[in-house]
Design a protein around this motif. Structure first.
Motif, PDB file in Angstrom:
ATOM      1  N   LEU A  86     -29.931   7.653  14.223  1.00 35.81           N
ATOM      2  CA  LEU A  86     -30.308   8.675  13.252  1.00 35.81           C
ATOM      3  C   LEU A  86     -31.717   8.455  12.728  1.00 35.81           C
ATOM      4  CD1 LEU A  86     -26.928   9.062  11.364  1.00 35.81           C
ATOM      5  CD2 LEU A  86     -27.791  10.251  13.385  1.00 35.81           C
ATOM      6  N   LEU A  87     -32.196   7.235  12.786  1.00 31.13           N
ATOM      7  CA  LEU A  87     -33.584   6.962  12.440  1.00 31.13           C
ATOM      8  C   LEU A  87     -34.508   7.626  13.451  1.00 31.13           C
ATOM      9  CD1 LEU A  87     -35.755   5.470  10.775  1.00 31.13           C
ATOM     10  CD2 LEU A  87     -35.419   3.503  12.295  1.00 31.13           C
ATOM     11  N   ILE A  88     -34.161   7.509  14.740  1.00 33.83           N
ATOM     12  CA  ILE A  88     -34.988   8.087  15.802  1.00 33.83           C
ATOM     13  C   ILE A  88     -34.883   9.606  15.819  1.00 33.83           C
ATOM     14  CG2 ILE A  88     -35.236   8.269  18.313  1.00 33.83           C
ATOM     15  CD1 ILE A  88     -34.474   5.302  18.474  1.00 33.83           C
ATOM     16  N   LEU A  89     -33.680  10.129  15.655  1.00 39.49           N
ATOM     17  CA  LEU A  89     -33.474  11.579  15.776  1.00 39.49           C
ATOM     18  C   LEU A  89     -33.866  12.349  14.520  1.00 39.49           C
ATOM     19  CD1 LEU A  89     -30.024  11.692  17.607  1.00 39.49           C
ATOM     20  CD2 LEU A  89     -32.294  11.967  18.602  1.00 39.49           C
ATOM     21  N   PHE A  90     -33.661  11.724  13.338  1.00 40.73           N
ATOM     22  CA  PHE A  90     -33.885  12.442  12.077  1.00 40.73           C
ATOM     23  C   PHE A  90     -34.879  11.748  11.144  1.00 40.73           C
ATOM     24  CE2 PHE A  90     -29.703  13.885  13.463  1.00 40.73           C
ATOM     25  CZ  PHE A  90     -29.736  15.246  13.198  1.00 40.73           C
ATOM     26  N   GLY A  91     -35.274  10.524  11.474  1.00 37.65           N
ATOM     27  CA  GLY A  91     -36.123   9.775  10.547  1.00 37.65           C
ATOM     28  C   GLY A  91     -35.364   9.310   9.318  1.00 37.65           C
ATOM     29  N   LEU A  92     -34.049   9.137   9.444  1.00 38.14           N
ATOM     30  CA  LEU A  92     -33.194   8.795   8.303  1.00 38.14           C
ATOM     31  C   LEU A  92     -33.331   7.313   7.971  1.00 38.14           C
ATOM     32  CD1 LEU A  92     -30.973  10.131   6.455  1.00 38.14           C
ATOM     33  CD2 LEU A  92     -29.310   9.091   8.012  1.00 38.14           C
ATOM     34  N   ASN A  93     -33.721   7.011   6.728  1.00 37.82           N
ATOM     35  CA  ASN A  93     -33.870   5.606   6.357  1.00 37.82           C
ATOM     36  C   ASN A  93     -32.513   4.971   6.064  1.00 37.82           C
ATOM     37  OD1 ASN A  93     -33.158   6.100   3.567  1.00 37.82           O
ATOM     38  ND2 ASN A  93     -35.237   6.855   3.224  1.00 37.82           N
ATOM     39  N   ALA A  94     -32.526   3.648   5.953  1.00 34.44           N
ATOM     40  CA  ALA A  94     -31.272   2.897   5.804  1.00 34.44           C
ATOM     41  C   ALA A  94     -30.557   3.249   4.498  1.00 34.44           C
ATOM     42  CB  ALA A  94     -31.559   1.392   5.865  1.00 34.44           C
ATOM     43  N   ARG A  95     -31.318   3.471   3.448  1.00 27.16           N
ATOM     44  CA  ARG A  95     -30.694   3.786   2.158  1.00 27.16           C
ATOM     45  C   ARG A  95     -29.932   5.113   2.224  1.00 27.16           C
ATOM     46  NH1 ARG A  95     -33.903   4.211  -3.651  1.00 27.16           N
ATOM     47  NH2 ARG A  95     -32.089   4.771  -4.925  1.00 27.16           N
ATOM     48  N   ASP A  96     -30.577   6.142   2.770  1.00 25.37           N
ATOM     49  CA  ASP A  96     -29.916   7.453   2.869  1.00 25.37           C
ATOM     50  C   ASP A  96     -28.756   7.405   3.860  1.00 25.37           C
ATOM     51  OD1 ASP A  96     -31.553   8.590   1.000  1.00 25.37           O
ATOM     52  OD2 ASP A  96     -32.973   9.403   2.446  1.00 25.37           O
ATOM     53  N   TYR A  97     -28.917   6.604   4.903  1.00 21.02           N
ATOM     54  CA  TYR A  97     -27.831   6.439   5.877  1.00 21.02           C
ATOM     55  C   TYR A  97     -26.588   5.875   5.195  1.00 21.02           C
ATOM     56  CZ  TYR A  97     -25.303   4.502   9.921  1.00 21.02           C
ATOM     57  OH  TYR A  97     -24.347   4.175  10.851  1.00 21.02           O
ATOM     58  N   GLY A  98     -26.786   4.815   4.405  1.00 20.34           N
ATOM     59  CA  GLY A  98     -25.659   4.218   3.696  1.00 20.34           C
ATOM     60  C   GLY A  98     -25.048   5.175   2.681  1.00 20.34           C
TER      61      GLY A  98
END
Length: 201
Positions: A100-112
């Protein structure tokens, strides 16, 4: 007194006009046809005046829809909505953060945060591996979508389709397809015809 839809509209526009005045955006005021007298009256308005607007049952606005702006805005909102829905579906399917970091640029905080919001259980231990039959199914479905794309990356929705079509866990899908793309294995086969599953760690 309960506000009316007309008074709500006037209040919203007056608040916008007051902000334009405060920020010195005279072009926006001119576009709304505020002249010198109207601007001077706007300067004299206070919060109490805005509350008094609630008694209005008519409005002083000439409203027209600009379709050249409206439809691109609607299209943009639709794209954003679909992207957010796809992201949530991927997280619900236990997609890894790297993906999701690669596909959306989603950082770890928002992922969690999204995982907690969607009540996705924390990942424990090694990610699940696909057996040989599942790996073959995955490779066939993946390679038909890659179609010469050298990075091996697919659109986010395609990963959801792979998950539904093959039944392979999302983490295994990401690990295997990344490995195939990394080593240029667009056939998904090694010399003896077996799918390259290997270690998903």
């Amino acid at each position: 007194m309960e506000s009316t839809k007309e008074s709500d509209l006037v209040t919203a526009v007056l608040m916008y006009a007051i902000r334009c005045l405060a920020e010195g955006d005279h072009v926006a005021l001119q576009n709304m046809k505020f002249g010198p007298r109207e601007i001077e009256a706007l300067r004299e308005m206070n919060v109490s005046d805005l509350y008094r607007v609630e008694s209005l049952r008519a409005h002083c606005l000439d409203i027209a829809l600009n379709r050249q702006v409206y439809w691109p805005m609607i299209d943009h909102l639709r794209v954003q909505r679909e992207s957010e829905e796809t992201l949530q579906s991927l997280i619900a399917a236990d997609a890894p953060h790297e993906m999701l970091l690669i596909l959306f640029g989603l950082n770890a905080r928002d992922y969690g945060r999204l995982r907690r919001t969607l009540s996705v259980s924390p990942s424990v231990g090694r990610p699940p591996e696909a057996d040989e039959e599942s790996s073959h199914r995955l490779w066939q479905a993946w390679s038909s979508r890659v179609d010469g794309e050298t990075t091996g990356l697919l659109a986010p929705k395609d990963y959801l389709e792979l998950h539904r079509e093959t039944g392979v866990p999302m983490r295994a899908i990401w690990n295997l397809t990344q490995r195939w793309a990394q080593y240029g294995n667009l056939t998904g086969q090694n010399d003896d015809g077996a799918a390259q599953v290997g270690d998903d760690g």
